[in-house]
Design a protein around this motif. Structure first.
Motif, PDB file in Angstrom:
ATOM      1  N   SER A   5      -7.744   5.054   1.875  1.00  0.00           N
ATOM      2  CA  SER A   5      -6.902   4.011   1.314  1.00  0.00           C
ATOM      3  C   SER A   5      -7.152   2.715   2.070  1.00  0.00           C
ATOM      4  CB  SER A   5      -5.428   4.410   1.440  1.00  0.00           C
ATOM      5  OG  SER A   5      -5.179   5.604   0.753  1.00  0.00           O
ATOM      6  N   VAL A  40      -7.150   2.532   5.827  1.00  0.00           N
ATOM      7  CA  VAL A  40      -6.258   3.648   6.143  1.00  0.00           C
ATOM      8  C   VAL A  40      -6.992   4.934   5.762  1.00  0.00           C
ATOM      9  CG1 VAL A  40      -3.982   4.680   5.784  1.00  0.00           C
ATOM     10  CG2 VAL A  40      -4.259   2.200   5.571  1.00  0.00           C
ATOM     11  N   VAL A  50      -0.235  -0.268   0.360  1.00  0.00           N
ATOM     12  CA  VAL A  50      -1.229   0.746   0.686  1.00  0.00           C
ATOM     13  C   VAL A  50      -1.597   1.446  -0.615  1.00  0.00           C
ATOM     14  CG1 VAL A  50      -1.731   2.839   1.996  1.00  0.00           C
ATOM     15  CG2 VAL A  50      -0.281   1.053   3.002  1.00  0.00           C
ATOM     16  N   VAL A  83      -5.073  -1.449   2.672  1.00  0.00           N
ATOM     17  CA  VAL A  83      -3.955  -2.333   2.361  1.00  0.00           C
ATOM     18  C   VAL A  83      -4.476  -3.458   1.472  1.00  0.00           C
ATOM     19  CG1 VAL A  83      -2.226  -3.910   3.299  1.00  0.00           C
ATOM     20  CG2 VAL A  83      -2.785  -1.799   4.526  1.00  0.00           C
ATOM     21  N   ASN A 141       4.113   1.588   0.517  1.00  0.00           N
ATOM     22  CA  ASN A 141       3.139   2.663   0.387  1.00  0.00           C
ATOM     23  C   ASN A 141       3.592   3.470  -0.828  1.00  0.00           C
ATOM     24  OD1 ASN A 141       1.299   4.704   0.729  1.00  0.00           O
ATOM     25  ND2 ASN A 141       2.327   5.618   2.466  1.00  0.00           N
TER      26      ASN A 141
END
Length: 120
Positions: free
Chosen positions: A108, A95, A70, A110, A44
């Motif tokens: 966000s 996300v 991420v 992945v 991330n």
């Protein structure tokens, strides 16, 4: 397994929280040496270095086999449309911005990068 953290205080906190077998490296993820053998990344990253990190991880000579990153949703969409050379790109989990503190402006997702098999 290696965890990379730029800030000394956060690296110290992380060392106290990770299980045995995890090495915490204090340093800039854009400058630390990458493994020479096949490796996988789960990250991330700070959004301001995300593009540079993807370029580094997928660049010539990299042994990256898979990366789960991420990233801002708009950036994931860009890589889905035009994956780095030698890699496939897939959309992973969504996300929401509310999952972060403080929350970013946008959601966000992945980005899943996988190295394509080499052709003989």
């Amino acid at each position: 397994m290696v965890a990379v953290e730029l800030h000394a205080g956060r690296a110290a906190q992380l060392r106290g929280r990770v299980p045995d077998g995890v090495t915490v490296v204090e340093g800039d993820v854009l400058r630390i040496p990458l493994p020479r053998r096949a490796y996988r990344v789960v990250a991330n990253p700070p959004y301001d270095v995300a593009a540079a990190l993807v370029r580094r991880l997928t660049g010539r000579g990299s042994a990256l086999m898979r990366g789960d990153l991420v990233l801002p949703r708009w950036q994931v969409n860009r890589y889905l449309a035009d994956p780095p050379r030698g890699f496939t790109a897939q959309l992973g989990r969504h996300v929401p911005a509310s999952a972060f503190r403080p929350p970013p402006r946008n959601d966000s997702a992945v980005l899943v990068l996988r190295r394509r098999p080499r052709r003989c």
